[in-house]
Design an enzyme around this catalytic site. Structure first.
Site, short mmCIF file in Angstrom:
data_model
loop_
_atom_site.label_atom_id
_atom_site.label_comp_id
_atom_site.label_asym_id
_atom_site.label_seq_id
_atom_site.Cartn_x
_atom_site.Cartn_y
_atom_site.Cartn_z
N HIS A 105 -4.71 4.24 -3.25
CA HIS A 105 -3.27 4.52 -3.44
C HIS A 105 -3.00 6.02 -3.54
O HIS A 105 -2.20 6.46 -4.37
CB HIS A 105 -2.78 3.84 -4.73
CG HIS A 105 -2.79 2.34 -4.64
ND1 HIS A 105 -2.43 1.52 -5.69
CD2 HIS A 105 -3.12 1.51 -3.62
CE1 HIS A 105 -2.54 0.26 -5.31
NE2 HIS A 105 -2.96 0.22 -4.07
C1 LIG Z 1 -8.69 -0.39 0.77
C2 LIG Z 1 -7.23 -0.24 0.48
C3 LIG Z 1 -6.53 -1.31 -0.09
C4 LIG Z 1 -5.17 -1.17 -0.37
N1 LIG Z 1 -4.50 -2.25 -0.87
C5 LIG Z 1 -3.16 -2.18 -1.04
C6 LIG Z 1 -2.44 -3.33 -1.45
O1 LIG Z 1 -3.00 -4.39 -1.66
N2 LIG Z 1 -1.10 -3.21 -1.59
C7 LIG Z 1 -0.44 -2.03 -1.37
O2 LIG Z 1 0.78 -1.99 -1.56
N3 LIG Z 1 -1.12 -0.93 -0.98
C8 LIG Z 1 -2.45 -0.98 -0.78
N4 LIG Z 1 -3.13 0.11 -0.35
C9 LIG Z 1 -2.39 1.36 -0.15
C10 LIG Z 1 -1.41 1.39 1.02
O3 LIG Z 1 -1.87 0.61 2.09
C11 LIG Z 1 -1.18 2.84 1.44
O4 LIG Z 1 -0.69 3.57 0.33
C12 LIG Z 1 -0.19 2.99 2.58
O5 LIG Z 1 -0.49 2.14 3.65
C13 LIG Z 1 -0.18 4.46 3.05
O6 LIG Z 1 0.91 4.66 3.92
P1 LIG Z 1 1.17 6.08 4.60
O7 LIG Z 1 2.27 5.90 5.56
O8 LIG Z 1 1.31 7.11 3.54
O9 LIG Z 1 -0.18 6.43 5.36
P2 LIG Z 1 -1.00 5.57 6.40
O10 LIG Z 1 -0.57 4.15 6.41
O11 LIG Z 1 -2.43 5.86 6.12
O12 LIG Z 1 -0.57 6.15 7.81
C14 LIG Z 1 -0.98 7.38 8.32
C15 LIG Z 1 -1.22 7.20 9.81
O13 LIG Z 1 -1.27 8.48 10.42
C16 LIG Z 1 -2.32 8.50 11.36
N5 LIG Z 1 -2.74 9.89 11.50
C17 LIG Z 1 -3.32 10.67 10.56
N6 LIG Z 1 -3.54 11.91 11.05
C18 LIG Z 1 -3.09 11.89 12.32
C19 LIG Z 1 -3.04 12.88 13.33
N7 LIG Z 1 -3.50 14.10 13.12
N8 LIG Z 1 -2.52 12.54 14.54
C20 LIG Z 1 -2.04 11.29 14.77
N9 LIG Z 1 -2.06 10.32 13.83
C21 LIG Z 1 -2.58 10.62 12.62
C22 LIG Z 1 -3.39 7.62 10.72
O14 LIG Z 1 -4.33 7.20 11.65
C23 LIG Z 1 -2.54 6.52 10.12
O15 LIG Z 1 -2.33 5.49 11.05
C24 LIG Z 1 -4.50 0.04 -0.08
C25 LIG Z 1 -5.20 1.09 0.48
C26 LIG Z 1 -6.54 0.96 0.76
C27 LIG Z 1 -7.28 2.12 1.36
#
Ligand SMILES: Cc1cc2nc3c(=O)[nH]c(=O)nc-3n(C[C@H](O)[C@H](O)[C@H](O)COP(=O)(O)OP(=O)(O)OC[C@H]3O[C@@H](n4cnc5c(N)ncnc54)[C@H](O)[C@@H]3O)c2cc1C
Length: 591
Positions: free
Chosen positions: A525
């Site tokens: 998270h």
């Molecule tokens: C093992 C695990 C279990 C979890 N379980 C839960 C749960 O049960 N419930 C819950 O609510 N949350 C859970 N979470 C947390 C939640 O999934 C994340 O907080 C959330 O998905 C993050 O969203 P985000 O948009 O910030 O980043 P992300 O969803 O990580 O999106 C970032 C995206 O940007 C892309 N990217 C990065 N750098 C670049 C670049 N330079 N060029 C192009 N693309 C790029 C990545 O590949 C990725 O697809 C969990 C996380 C993990 C790791």
């Protein structure tokens, strides 16, 4: 129903990716969104609702597959190329007993980002989390303001035991209870009542209480950000272009005007420069968004200069890293086969029940059956939990294929000492999760090569108070297992002491403190590294409209903007942030 499920599965995986695999970029788009995760997928969807805007969504990872769909197999995805595979630096305060004394930092690399490999638990945090964001100067972010954005995303039409006033139907994100009748869950809920807690909906009026897990799931399959917000747009939004395996290496900013005008991206080993007429929106997640900003000249001046990056804006990018740590290594042995393990689901009836009906143990999200939000003796505000207990359908002694151990980074020596003596015996787990950590970490550049990892320094348990709360959480988990509700199963805490803590009295506070520092692991998270804050706040990277301060045409929309972590899982919170951000972007360009 049976054929409907099968057809739906086949349809999802026979769809092409939203755009052809070859790069056929236009010279310029109105908006470029970097990262198709929980935040970026929502933004791309909502911005492309405007039929006059061209939107390019660039994702470094690839599309989902059939296995990412299966809720019980969530941990397996973290051992695949869907995970960026980061590890923390070695710290003195946490992860001391894990492989290489480093914590695994799993982050999703896929259309859908981390929501493709997360454990799918659907929670929204506490009302006071958002009121606190607002009290820090972030106008428009109180619970009253953000609640409607949770509802906007949500489709809870198939939910059963929920507080209906707090849920909605018709949104893109499907929510469901796992379709599995668990004898362990029944006892867990009973244990909660026995201990004086309500059986509540944690997303409803009473955050505190025991509940069955709600999950981002449809017909027993994962509902990732991709499946919710991108797949339904296939062929219906001609001005939205979604491209996979496209890695952004730099945001292009004019150093004189301080305006972002595009990105550099590598796809199929070719570097492209693509321009943004209106804005670049960085949604690359809490590790990669600050990394990308720093590579592009926005970050702490001395740090950038050390690695020869021209400073465009001195800002506290990468600081304020926060996360939820979990203690997932407790095993509660029982005398009946009522738990779920790798081995117990290897039978045709469970497999067919899942494939045909979308039901059975394979629908348990990451193995988590139930949740309890509670307060330890250290919690100060009423109705504001500082601890979560997550009921696991099985324990680490049943992790035959080692996927869970690999995710957590548990060494073989630990497994052999603690779990091998009870391999195969039925056991469940109760993981404790520290909801309101005080420790803060940071992300720093190692060098100026965009393809190299940044340094991840989470400083878990640097603040001793975090250890103390965690110890109370562990005692609460053990207390749940010792209620009358669990007595008929002969439930017993597995008591082989953890390596590194053997000399301390088992179950003493000192023993648990030691264990917490040895084998607590991240729940994934991570938030806070591009913190939102008002103009007079020197630590803030983005303002309350998520615009990068001092730079025009650049926003950050993902978990990194949270000023403080919320008391809940972060996926839906980030989608809420992105829903609100999309409305703000539309408003700003209407003026
Ligand atoms: C093992 C695990 C279990 C979890 N379980 C839960 C749960 O049960 N419930 C819950 O609510 N949350 C859970 N979470 C947390 C939640 O999934 C994340 O907080 C959330 O998905 C993050 O969203 P985000 O948009 O910030 O980043 P992300 O969803 O990580 O999106 C970032 C995206 O940007 C892309 N990217 C990065 N750098 C670049 C670049 N330079 N060029 C192009 N693309 C790029 C990545 O590949 C990725 O697809 C969990 C996380 C993990 C790791």
């Amino acid at each position: 129903q049976m054929f409907g499920n099968l057809i739906e599965t086949v349809r999802l995986y026979s769809d092409p990716v939203l755009s052809p695999p070859e790069a056929d970029f236009m010279y310029e788009y109105d908006f470029i969104v970097v990262g198709a995760g929980s935040g970026g997928s929502v933004v791309a969807n909502r911005l492309s609702e405007n039929w006059n805007w061209t939107v390019l969504l660039l994702e470094a990872g690839k599309d989902e597959n059939l296995l990412t769909d299966v809720p019980l197999m969530a941990a397996l995805q973290t051992s695949s190329s869907y995970n960026w595979g980061y590890k923390s630096e070695v710290m003195k305060s946490g992860c001391l007993g894990l492989i290489g004394k480093r914590c695994n930092i799993p982050r999703g690399k896929a259309l859908g980002g981390t929501s493709v490999m997360n454990f799918m638990l659907y929670t929204r945090g506490n009302k006071l989390d958002y009121d606190e964001w607002e009290s820090l100067g972030n106008k428009g972010w109180s619970y009253k303001d953000v609640f409607k954005y949770f509802l906007k995303s949500e489709d809870c039409s198939k939910c059963e035991s929920i507080d209906k006033d707090y849920h909605a139907n018709g949104g893109y994100l499907k929510i469901q209870h796992p379709q599995y009748n668990s004898p362990i869950l029944k006892r867990f809920l009973k244990a909660g009542s026995e201990l004086g807690y309500k059986i509540s909906d944690p997303n409803g009026k009473n955050h505190i209480g025991f509940s069955q897990a709600q999950a981002t799931m449809v017909n027993g399959r994962r509902c990732s950000a991709n499946k919710a917000f991108l797949k339904p747009l296939l062929q219906t939004r001609p001005l939205l272009q979604v491209t996979t395996r496209a890695r952004v290496t730099k945001i292009l900013i004019n150093p004189k005007t301080k305006r972002a005008y595009g990105v550099e991206v590598i796809k199929n080993r070719i570097k492209y420069v693509i321009r943004a007429r209106k804005e670049v929106i960085v949604s690359a997640g809490t590790i990669n968004s600050p990394h990308l900003l720093m590579l592009s000249g926005i970050g702490p001046k001395e740090d950038l200069e050390k690695v020869n990056i021209n400073v465009i804006k001195d800002a506290k990018v990468g600081h304020n890293l926060q996360d939820h740590m979990a203690f997932s290594t407790l095993a509660f042995l029982v005398n009946q086969s009522v738990t779920v393990s790798d081995a117990s689901v290897q039978n045709p009836s469970d497999v067919l029940n899942y494939v045909i009906n979308g039901k059975g143990p394979f629908t348990i999200p990451g193995g988590s059956l139930g949740l309890a939000f509670i307060q330890t003796k250290y919690a100060k505000k009423k109705d504001y939990p500082d601890m979560e207990l997550v009921l696991g359908a099985g324990a680490l002694n049943q992790d035959t294929f080692g996927t869970m151990r690999a995710l957590l980074g548990i060494p073989d020596s630990f497994n052999e000492r603690v779990y091998v003596p009870i391999t195969g015996r039925p056991a469940f787990a109760i993981a404790t999760v520290l909801m309101r950590p005080k420790s803060r970490g940071k992300i720093q550049l190692k060098d100026n090569n965009p393809l190299h990892w940044p340094k991840i320094i989470p400083n878990y348990f640097q603040n001793e108070d975090d250890v103390k709360v965690m110890v109370e959480g562990i005692k609460a988990a053990v207390a749940v297992s010792r209620t009358r509700a669990f007595a008929d199963l002969g439930t017993r805490l597995h008591d082989i002491p953890f390596p590194g803590c053997e000399k301390l009295r088992f179950e003493s506070d000192e023993y648990w403190s030691c264990a917490v520092r040895q084998v607590s692991t991240t729940l994934g998270h991570h938030v806070g590294t591009c913190k939102m804050g008002p103009d007079n706040h020197p630590d803030a990277v983005v303002d309350q409209r998520l615009r990068v301060k001092g730079i025009q045409g650049l926003r950050v929309v993902d978990g990194s903007v949270m000023p403080n972590i919320v008391a809940g899982h972060t996926n839906s919170v980030i989608m809420m942030i992105a829903e609100k951000a999309s409305d703000m972007i539309k408003e700003d360009w209407r003026r």
